[in-house]
Scaffold this motif. Structure first.
Motif, PDB file in Angstrom:
ATOM      1  N   ILE A  26      -8.747   2.539   6.050  1.00  0.00           N
ATOM      2  CA  ILE A  26      -7.553   3.140   6.323  1.00  0.00           C
ATOM      3  C   ILE A  26      -6.464   2.795   5.633  1.00  0.00           C
ATOM      4  CG2 ILE A  26      -5.738   4.094   7.626  1.00  0.00           C
ATOM      5  CD1 ILE A  26      -8.147   4.795   9.759  1.00  0.00           C
ATOM      6  N   VAL A  27      -6.528   1.396   5.643  1.00  0.00           N
ATOM      7  CA  VAL A  27      -5.521   0.569   5.109  1.00  0.00           C
ATOM      8  C   VAL A  27      -5.540   0.439   3.505  1.00  0.00           C
ATOM      9  CG1 VAL A  27      -4.430  -1.917   4.831  1.00  0.00           C
ATOM     10  CG2 VAL A  27      -4.859  -0.877   7.206  1.00  0.00           C
ATOM     11  N   LEU A  28      -6.906   0.214   3.153  1.00  0.00           N
ATOM     12  CA  LEU A  28      -7.277   0.233   1.672  1.00  0.00           C
ATOM     13  C   LEU A  28      -7.078   1.429   1.113  1.00  0.00           C
ATOM     14  CD1 LEU A  28     -10.362  -2.180   1.657  1.00  0.00           C
ATOM     15  CD2 LEU A  28      -7.859  -2.886   1.155  1.00  0.00           C
ATOM     16  N   GLY A  29      -7.267   2.484   1.863  1.00  0.00           N
ATOM     17  CA  GLY A  29      -7.046   4.049   1.234  1.00  0.00           C
ATOM     18  C   GLY A  29      -5.402   4.028   1.057  1.00  0.00           C
ATOM     19  N   TRP A  30      -4.646   3.528   1.888  1.00  0.00           N
ATOM     20  CA  TRP A  30      -3.114   3.691   1.834  1.00  0.00           C
ATOM     21  C   TRP A  30      -2.825   2.906   0.592  1.00  0.00           C
ATOM     22  CZ3 TRP A  30       0.575   0.025   3.725  1.00  0.00           C
ATOM     23  CH2 TRP A  30       1.739   0.401   3.293  1.00  0.00           C
ATOM     24  N   VAL A  31      -3.062   1.689   0.472  1.00  0.00           N
ATOM     25  CA  VAL A  31      -2.769   0.526  -0.350  1.00  0.00           C
ATOM     26  C   VAL A  31      -3.136   1.056  -1.725  1.00  0.00           C
ATOM     27  CG1 VAL A  31      -2.596  -1.916  -1.261  1.00  0.00           C
ATOM     28  CG2 VAL A  31      -2.525  -1.187   1.075  1.00  0.00           C
TER      29      VAL A  31
END
Length: 324
Positions: free
Chosen positions: A245-250
């Protein structure tokens, strides 16, 4: 999220769960039977024998199926939605593990795993990650990759000084971060298909996928040998989902909904936390339902018409089963 992406993600979860159980069984067989020399040479010999075990090879086949399904799901779905669906791997692990280890988990363990899965499902339904970009924004891969490398390196360093279930959890978290990074690289790789085969084969994402995927594979083997699946599997699946989820956002500008939806999102997080607490207190965590592979039956017991000797009353092994 389309139906094809959901089906492929669930198939990938099934393959991951089966691979973990089968390769854990191979590792336990290896630990029970191997009493060879120690040191680097002995480690290499044990690894070579492990790679020839039928259970390990079956786990490898399941891992290949899982990888192919994951690539397909990431090609048609969002990183922040596909990877969290892999939390169903927990349930598949229980089902396959019950068959392979012949030690059915108790009701508390089942409820804890279901609470983890339901909590994450509630969180994702409320968060509703946006589609985002098919490839990462310019200049974001380098800092993101450095950050993941620092996290994984730190977790590996911690794993060297802890033992037992704690080591399995720490290594599971490191493996999860690598798996999430691998998934992000696959997303980047599939997003560049429009440039043609030549461009894909000569660009960096393909080779980064191979390198990080290999590291993930090696870390997974260490995780499976470090401790029971009840300790490592939640860290693997939940860590993979949350880091994704974090990598998808970043990387891909995938966003999650806030506002009033923050209430069910928090409820989902609390449900996951309750599942984790229940799991740490469950007999599966303490009793290590997958810590020992079942012994093969004696030749005499397999002989037709030969009755088994009566069991002595009160004789039980430490895991709770009768001792013949």
């Amino acid at each position: 999220m389309n139906v094809l992406a959901v089906v492929l993600a669930l198939l990938s979860a099934l393959g991951n769960g089966a691979a973990s159980v089968l390769q854990r069984r191979a590792a336990m067989d290896q630990n029970r039977e191997d009493r060879g020399a120690r040191g680097p040479k002995g480690d290499l010999l044990r690894l070579a024998r492990l790679l020839r075990r039928p259970y390990w090879l079956a786990g490898l086949a399941a891992m290949v199926v899982s990888a192919v399904a994951q690539v397909g799901a990431l090609a048609v779905g969002r990183l922040s939605a596909v990877q969290p669906l892999l939390v169903s791997e927990l349930l598949f692990t229980l089902v396959v593990g019950s068959l392979v280890f012949r030690h059915r988990p108790d009701g508390r363990t089942w409820r804890s795993f279901v609470m983890l899965a339901a909590g994450l499902a509630l969180f994702l339904a409320a968060a509703d990650p946006s589609h985002g970009e098919t490839t990462a924004r310019n200049g974001t891969w380098l800092p993101a990759g450095v950050a993941v490398a620092i996290v994984v390196g730190s977790l590996i360093a911690v794993a060297r000084v802890v033992r037992g279930a704690a080591r399995a959890v720490v290594l599971g978290c490191a493996t999860a971060a690598c798996f999430a990074c691998t998934a992000a690289l696959i997303k980047e790789f599939t997003g560049r298909f429009s440039g043609g085969v030549a461009a894909v084969l000569t660009d960096w994402p393909l080779y980064a996928v191979c390198a990080v995927g290999l590291l993930s594979f090696l870390l997974l083997q260490s995780t499976l040998r470090a401790g029971t699946l009840a300790a490592s599997q939640p860290a693997l699946t939940l860590g993979d989902a949350l880091v994704s989820i974090v990598l998808g956002w970043v990387l891909f500008a995938e966003r999650i909904e806030l506002g009033l939806r923050i209430l069910p999102e928090v409820a989902g997080i609390l449900l996951m936390a309750a599942g984790i607490v229940g799991l740490t207190r469950s007999p599966a965590m303490c009793g290590a339902w997958d810590a020992a592979a079942p012994e093969p039956p004696d030749t005499a017991d397999r002989t037709a018409g030969t009755p088994r000797p009566p069991l002595s009353r009160g004789r039980r092994n430490p895991s709770g089963g009768r001792t013949p």
